[in-house]
Enzyme design. Structure first.
Site, short mmCIF file in Angstrom:
data_model
loop_
_atom_site.label_atom_id
_atom_site.label_comp_id
_atom_site.label_asym_id
_atom_site.label_seq_id
_atom_site.Cartn_x
_atom_site.Cartn_y
_atom_site.Cartn_z
N GLY A 295 0.75 -1.27 0.10
CA GLY A 295 -0.12 -0.22 0.11
C GLY A 295 1.05 1.32 -0.16
N ASP A 296 2.07 1.32 -0.41
CA ASP A 296 2.96 2.25 -0.40
C ASP A 296 4.22 2.08 -1.21
OD1 ASP A 296 4.25 4.67 0.17
OD2 ASP A 296 3.05 5.10 1.72
#
Length: 505
Positions: A295-296
Site C-alpha cells: 500500500g505504499d
C-alpha cells in the site's frame, strides 16, 4: 531441544524403502504383523494401517513434519540444520492455535540461543501452526526458521507493543512527536542473523492499526513488522511478510544485508505506509528475486530526515536491487527518499517489472533535506500500466519540525536510465528540478515506452542537464543534449532551465 536432520542425512528408518524383491518386500512391516500374515489378512491390514497413521501423526506432533488425517496436510519436508543446535518453539511451551500468546516461548527460545554464540549459535524452528505473539527480540548468531504452514501472528492490541525512542536520524516519530512503537520482530547491535524457512509467514495483522491510524486514535508512530538496527551480516530469505502495521522490513544502519526470495504483501489500497523494504542508512546490501505488492512504496531507500539525518550522517550506499516484480497503486515501485539527508549513492536497480502502479521509479526530496543522491543506475526496467514511469521530484515538503534549514538543498547528479521499456504509461518521464535543486548529468539510452494517451509533453523536464544517446521513445525534452549511437554530438541543448511539467496529464 531437537536435533534436526541435516540435508544430507538418510531418511528415518520408518520411511526407508528397500528394493522390491521377494526377500525384502515386507521389511517395513512390523514383525508382529508378519506373524499373523497367513491367517489374519483382514485384521492385519486394519492393524497395520492404524499403526502407520499413529506413527505418522506422532511424528507430525513432534515437529518432524508429515501429514495428518485429522487436520491440515503439510508435505514431509525435513528442516535443514543451519546451526549446530536447533530448537522447536514447542520445546518452550509454544502453542500454535492462533489464540494462545507465545511471547514467553519466543523469549525463552531466544535466551537459550543467546548462550550458544561461541558454539556457532542456534536455530529456532517454528512448525506449522498460527503462533500469536507480542513483539520479541532476536539475538546474534541466530536462525529463525519458519516451516511451510507456519504463521507468526502479531497481536493487534497496541498495549502489548513497547515504546521506543525516535530514530536518531529522524529526531521525531514519523507520525507523532516523541516515542514510537517498536517492531514485531526486532534486533539491535547484532551479528550473523538469518530469517528464513520453507516460505512460512510473518503476519502483522495490520488491519486494526490502519483503522486506528485513519481515525486518529493512535498517539505514537506505528511500528514496523521487522526492524533490525545497527547490525551486520543479515540474511532474510524464503519467507512471506504481510499486513504490516507500518513499514514492513526496515534495516536501519546495517551492513552486509541480503534479502532474497521474499514475498511482501499488503492491500494496495487502504493500507497506509506499508512500504515493502526500506533500507535506511545501510551499506553493502543486495535485494533480489522478490515479489512485492503493498500500500505504499515497494522499496524506499532512506538515510534520515532533514537536520537530524544531516547530523547523524550515515548514507545508504552500495546497494544492488535486481530481479523484482513490484506493485504500488498509491505510490512508487522503487523510491529513493524522501528522507535522504544522510546521502544516497552507488545504487544499481536492474531487471525490475513494475505493474499497475501509480509511479514506477522515483527520487523524491525537498529544500531542507540537504544530503545528496548520486551514482544511481537504472537498467532493464519494464513498466506495465503505470501512470508515471520515471519521476524525480524536488518539492516533497514534509518536515519533522521547524528546525530544518530551508537553504539545505540536496544535490542530485549522475543518474542513468538504460533499457527502459513498457506499455500503457501515461507520462513516461517527469524530472522536476528547480533553480535551487537542479538535476545534473542525467543519462538516457535504449528507451521505448508506449504511452496510454496521445498527448504532447509526455517526456517532461525542468532544470535538468544531461544527455540522450541514440533514438528513444517518446522523444526527449529539449533540456537534454542529443548524441547518436556512436557517441557523436547531434544537438547541444540551450534550454536546461526550461520547464514543461504538466500535472494535469
Amino acid at each position: 531441544m531437537v536435533e534436526t536432520l541435516t540435508p544430507t542425512s538418510s531418511p528415518p528408518p520408518f520411511w526407508r524403502r528397500s528394493e522390491p524383491n521377494h526377500h525384502h518386500h515386507r521389511r517395513w512391516i512390523p514383525s508382529a504383523c508378519a506373524f499373523f500374515l497367513s491367517t489374519h489378512k483382514t485384521f492385519l491390514t486394519a492393524l497395520c494401517l492404524a499403526s502407520l497413521v499413529t506413527v505418522v501423526y506422532w511424528q507430525r506432533g513432534t515437529g518432524a513434519g508429515g501429514f495428518s488425517l485429522f487436520g491440515p496436510a503439510f508435505p514431509l519436508r525435513r528442516l535443514p540444520r543451519l546451526r549446530p543446535v536447533a530448537f522447536n518453539l514447542t520445546d518452550f511451551g509454544g502453542v500454535g492455535d492462533g489464540v494462545t500468546l507465545n511471547t514467553r516461548a519466543f523469549e525463552k527460545a531466544v535466551l537459550a540461543i543467546s548462550k550458544l554464540g561461541r558454539k556457532g549459535g542456534g536455530q529456532l524452528n517454528v512448525p506449522p501452526g498460527n503462533w500469536l505473539t507480542a513483539p520479541f527480540n532476536l539475538t546474534s548468531h541466530m536462525t529463525l526458521f519458519l516451516a511451510e504452514g507456519a504463521v507468526i501472528l502479531g497481536i493487534d492490541d497496541e498495549k502489548y507493543w513497547p515504546l521506543m525512542p525516535p530514530l536518531p536520524s529522524y529526531g521525531y516519530g514519523r507520525e507523532h512527536p516523541g516515542p514510537r512503537y517498536g517492531s514485531l520482530i526486532h534486533g539491535q547491535h547484532l551479528k550473523d542473523i538469518t530469517i528464513t524457512g520453507h516460505n512460512g509467514t510473518i503476519n502483522g495483522q495490520g488491519q486494526a492499526w490502519w483503522r486506528k491510524y485513519k481515525q486518529k486514535l493512535l498517539n505514537h508512530t506505528r511500528g514496523p513488522l521487522v526492524q533490525i538496527m545497527w547490525s551486520s551480516n543479515i540474511l532474510i530469505s524464503n519467507i512471506t511478510l504481510r499486513d504490516s502495521p507500518f513499514w514492513t522490513l526496515h534495516p536501519y544502519d546495517c551492513k552486509n544485508v541480503t534479502i532474497r526470495n521474499v514475498t511482501i504483501l499488503a492491500p494496495v489500497f487502504q493500507a497506509p505506509n506499508t512500504d515493502g523494504i526500506d533500507p535506511d542508512s545501510c551499506e553493502d546490501m543486495v535485494i533480489e528475486d522478490c515479489y512485492i505488492s503493498v500500500g505504499d512504496d515497494a522499496i524506499a531507500i532512506k538515510s534520515g530526515w532533514d537536520q537530524y539525518g544531516v547530523r547523524y550522517g550515515r548514507p545508504s550506499k552500495n546497494i544492488l536491487i535486481k530481479n523484482l516484480v513490484v506493485r504500488s497503486n498509491v505510490s512508487a515501485g522503487i523510491s529513493i527518499g524522501s528522507e535522504m539527508s544522510g546521502g544516497v549513492s552507488n545504487i544499481t536497480i536492474e531487471n525490475i517489472h513494475i505493474w499497475k502502479s501509480r509511479r514506477a521509479v522515483r527520487i523524491k526530496t525537498a529544500p531542507g533535506r540537504g544530503g545528496y543522491v548520486r551514482g544511481i543506475t537504472y537498467r532493464n526496467l519494464t513498466f506495465d500500466t503505470v501512470r508515471v514511469g520515471i519521476v524525480i521530484k524536488t518539492d516533497y515538503n514534509e518536515h519533522p519540525d521547524m528546525g530544518y534549514d530551508p537553504k539545505a538543498f540536496p544535490v542530485l547528479e549522475d543518474i542513468s536510465y538504460t533499457s527502459i521499456h513498457g506499455e500503457s504509461v501515461r507520462v513516461p518521464v517527469r524530472i522536476q528540478g528547480t533553480a535551487e535543486i537542479p538535476v545534473k548529468n542525467v543519462f538516457f539510452r535504449d528507451m521505448s515506452v508506449g504511452v496510454a494517451k496521445k498527448k504532447k509533453h509526455v517526456f517532461q523536464c525542468a532544470y535538468v542537464e544531461g544527455r540522450v544517446v541514440g533514438t528513444i521513445f517518446p522523444a526527449p525534452c529539449e533540456n537534454l543534449d542529443l548524441y547518436d549511437e556512436a557517441g557523436n554530438l547531434v544537438r547541444r541543448s540551450t534550454s536546461q532551465n526550461s520547464s514543461d511539467i504538466d500535472y494535469d496529464i
